[in-house]
Design an enzyme around this catalytic site. Sequence first.
Site, PDB file in Angstrom:
ATOM      1  N   HIS A 192       0.831  -1.207   0.000  1.00 46.65           N
ATOM      2  CA  HIS A 192       0.000   0.000   0.000  1.00 46.65           C
ATOM      3  C   HIS A 192       0.867   1.259   0.000  1.00 46.65           C
ATOM      4  CE1 HIS A 192      -3.809   2.150   1.117  1.00 46.65           C
ATOM      5  NE2 HIS A 192      -2.924   3.031   1.575  1.00 46.65           N
ATOM      6  N   GLU A 193       1.806   1.332   0.925  1.00 45.69           N
ATOM      7  CA  GLU A 193       2.638   2.532   1.039  1.00 45.69           C
ATOM      8  C   GLU A 193       3.616   2.649  -0.131  1.00 45.69           C
ATOM      9  OE1 GLU A 193       2.070   4.924   3.031  1.00 45.69           O
ATOM     10  OE2 GLU A 193       0.512   3.826   4.119  1.00 45.69           O
TER      11      GLU A 193
ATOM     12  N   HIS B 261       1.801   4.174  -3.109  1.00 48.64           N
ATOM     13  CA  HIS B 261       1.668   5.630  -2.990  1.00 48.64           C
ATOM     14  C   HIS B 261       2.945   6.329  -3.453  1.00 48.64           C
ATOM     15  CE1 HIS B 261      -2.216   5.845  -1.187  1.00 48.64           C
ATOM     16  NE2 HIS B 261      -1.886   5.327  -0.013  1.00 48.64           N
TER      17      HIS B 261
END
Length: 205
Positions: free
Chosen positions: A21-22, A25
């Site tokens: 997820h990170e 980003h």
Amino acid sequence: MPSAYEIILLTPAVVVGLTVHEFAHGWVADRCGDPTARYAGRLTLNPLKHVDPVGLLLLYLAGFGWARPVPVNPYNFRDRRQGLLLVSLAGPVANLGVALLAAVLLGLSGMGNPTLNDLLRVMIWINVVLAVFNLLPVPPLDGSKVLAALVPGRQEWLYWLEQYGIIILVVLVFSGIIGLLLKVVITPLTGLFLNLAYGLVALTR
């Protein structure tokens, strides 16, 4: 508090989900013109760079937690509104990608190993939860930034709401409202991924 077996299954699923997820980003932000995450050493799939130990512990104890947010400077985006939208969507979309991969692996494995089955099922469920939860339009979640990118005009309302975002989020979580809302989406979405796995099992037999 989850059992020891549940923790064994949850830990890799959560660590992978938060890391991907990170990373997503940061990777999309870099492609949109903002190198902040790259300069901070966050364009990596090394979980030690992304997982917050306190956030991970609270996930087990309280049912929700967090990772270390990837630093992003939207003023570096070539197109600020488009960059904000794409970067905000990147994390949840990446989690759905992990859920899809886990479903494919579950189907191709033939579901013959009970422990592997449990692990992949948890991987699907956790990543669907991360995707849906983060798309809620409450600061500091990704959904609030998606909404800000889609709504025309100035975003003073978002800056005002960010002051109370954590309080609102805690109230919604512990009141059970978020749990109820998430179930409406998470249960059928998880079912779609599991049906894909069942379909692959049928095809490989």
